[in-house]
Design a protein around this motif. Structure first.
Motif, PDB file in Angstrom:
ATOM      1  N   ASP A 101      44.677  31.116  29.578  1.00 47.96           N
ATOM      2  CA  ASP A 101      43.629  31.221  30.580  1.00 47.96           C
ATOM      3  C   ASP A 101      43.961  30.332  31.762  1.00 47.96           C
ATOM      4  OD1 ASP A 101      42.937  28.712  29.134  1.00 47.96           O
ATOM      5  OD2 ASP A 101      41.230  28.719  30.508  1.00 47.96           O
ATOM      6  N   TYR A 132      41.891  32.612  38.608  1.00 45.58           N
ATOM      7  CA  TYR A 132      42.517  33.822  39.130  1.00 45.58           C
ATOM      8  C   TYR A 132      43.335  33.569  40.390  1.00 45.58           C
ATOM      9  CZ  TYR A 132      38.925  34.659  42.831  1.00 45.58           C
ATOM     10  OH  TYR A 132      38.107  34.589  43.930  1.00 45.58           O
ATOM     11  N   ALA A 156      45.550  39.370  34.773  1.00 42.33           N
ATOM     12  CA  ALA A 156      44.251  38.931  34.253  1.00 42.33           C
ATOM     13  C   ALA A 156      43.525  40.141  33.693  1.00 42.33           C
ATOM     14  CB  ALA A 156      43.424  38.283  35.355  1.00 42.33           C
ATOM     15  N   THR A 174      40.086  33.333  34.192  1.00 42.41           N
ATOM     16  CA  THR A 174      40.318  34.605  33.527  1.00 42.41           C
ATOM     17  C   THR A 174      41.245  34.397  32.339  1.00 42.41           C
ATOM     18  OG1 THR A 174      42.256  35.087  34.903  1.00 42.41           O
ATOM     19  CG2 THR A 174      40.123  35.867  35.699  1.00 42.41           C
ATOM     20  N   LEU A 198      44.545  35.871  30.631  1.00 36.53           N
ATOM     21  CA  LEU A 198      45.665  36.652  31.114  1.00 36.53           C
ATOM     22  C   LEU A 198      46.716  36.830  30.036  1.00 36.53           C
ATOM     23  CD1 LEU A 198      48.084  34.472  33.140  1.00 36.53           C
ATOM     24  CD2 LEU A 198      45.809  33.580  32.638  1.00 36.53           C
TER      25      LEU A 198
END
Length: 333
Positions: free
Chosen positions: A85, A88, A103, A225, A227
């Motif tokens: 994580d 973004y 993401a 986010t 990812l």
């Protein structure tokens, strides 16, 4: 937090690391003091990964090892992990630089709080000039948002008027704040309650308020986010969709079940102070974003555009969000 406590937390996860069977394995490597571990623990404790057709393998690591995006990029590229994580903006920077990462699900409004000594003279953004301000790194999202807000609402850039002190880790930033080596520090939100509960410190600003002011959105705009790598996404799209479904279900449980938070406090927090546990619980519930759709992703892009207009591309480290960076797993896989 010492290594022994990392091992105690890992043992709590390992209790639920059963046989994956023929399910695709998703290896998750997360910081030992990061709040995503509460969500991952809930997924494992209630078997939500198996319910949704994949096996989540969680390993907790030191934030000194995981603090750089270069490490995240290398781990995803080299196949050491399948899920991490970060914010973004960092995902977009690395994707623009050629990293095959994407993401696939929001985590939440994971920004921090500005913590200062309660007898100090910092009460908000307008007081930052001339002060020593601690951050984990110069491209910390808290600092980028603060620069944008100061320029937008107070007509100055603290990058020019304050002294920025970069810490090696969140733990080191806590030390800088406690020992008075900085006048204030932008600490990650789950670590703020322990600072304000156990010392003469106060949170003088929640960066989440800046997110909403700058974005102009009514709904919570996610900053962090989950990812994965393009190669994992291509090979296991159902596992990624399964993770998104498990994350939504875990978020619902964490929002509704106070007893679950007592268990989390016992196994995953360094303190069992119920006041701190409740503060983290309430902060998590306010921070978390259960899901996203095209409208919320549009809000994330608007926030980026606004930050670029106010703070400049140099502060963001990127000119634009590359196509394919934000990919809702539930709707587009």
């Amino acid at each position: 937090m010492d290594r022994d406590h990392i091992e105690v937390q890992q043992a709590a996860f390992d209790e639920y690391h059963d046989d994956p069977g023929d399910r695709p394995v998703m290896r998750a490597r997360f910081e030992h003091n990061g709040s995503p571990r509460y969500l991952l623990y809930t997924i494992k404790r209630f078997g939500l990964d198996h319910d949704h057709g994949f096996h989540l393998d969680v390993e907790l690591v030191s934030d000194e090892l995981e603090s750089g995006m270069e490490t995240i990029r290398d781990r995803l590229h080299e196949g050491d992990t399948d899920l991490v994580d970060t914010d973004y903006l960092s995902v977009a920077r690395e994707r623009a630089d050629g990293a095959a990462i994407v993401a696939v699900h929001p985590y939440g409004r994971t920004v921090g709080g500005l913590v200062a000594h309660e007898d100090g003279d910092i009460d908000g953004l307008a007081d930052l000039s001339g002060k020593r301000i601690g951050v984990t790194r110069r491209l910390d999202k808290n600092w980028i948002l603060t620069r944008a807000a100061c320029r937008e609402f107070h007509d100055f850039d603290p990058d020019e008027t304050a002294t920025l002190v970069e810490a090696d880790s969140r733990a080191d930033l806590t030390r800088l704040i406690r020992e008075g080596e900085v006048d204030a520090g932008f600490q990650f939100w789950p670590l703020v309650p322990e600072l304000t509960r156990t010392g003469p410190f106060e949170e003088v600003l929640s960066v989440s308020t800046l997110v909403q002011r700058l974005s102009g959105a009514e709904e919570k705009v996610p900053i962090a986010t989950f990812l994965t790598g393009e190669s994992y996404l291509d090979a296991h799209p159902d596992a990624v969709s399964g993770f998104a479904a498990a994350a939504r279900e875990a978020t619902d449980r964490l929002r509704a079940d106070d007893d679950l938070w007592t268990d989390i406090g016992d196994h995953l927090m360094q303190t069992d102070d119920p006041v701190v546990v409740r503060a983290v619980r309430d902060g998590w519930r306010d921070m978390a974003v259960r899901d996203w759709d095209s409208e919320r992703i549009d809000a994330m892009r608007r926030l980026f555009d606004h930050l670029k207009t106010v703070a400049g591309a140099d502060a963001l480290g990127i000119e634009e969000i590359p196509d394919g960076t934000l990919r809702p797993a539930a709707t587009e896989l």
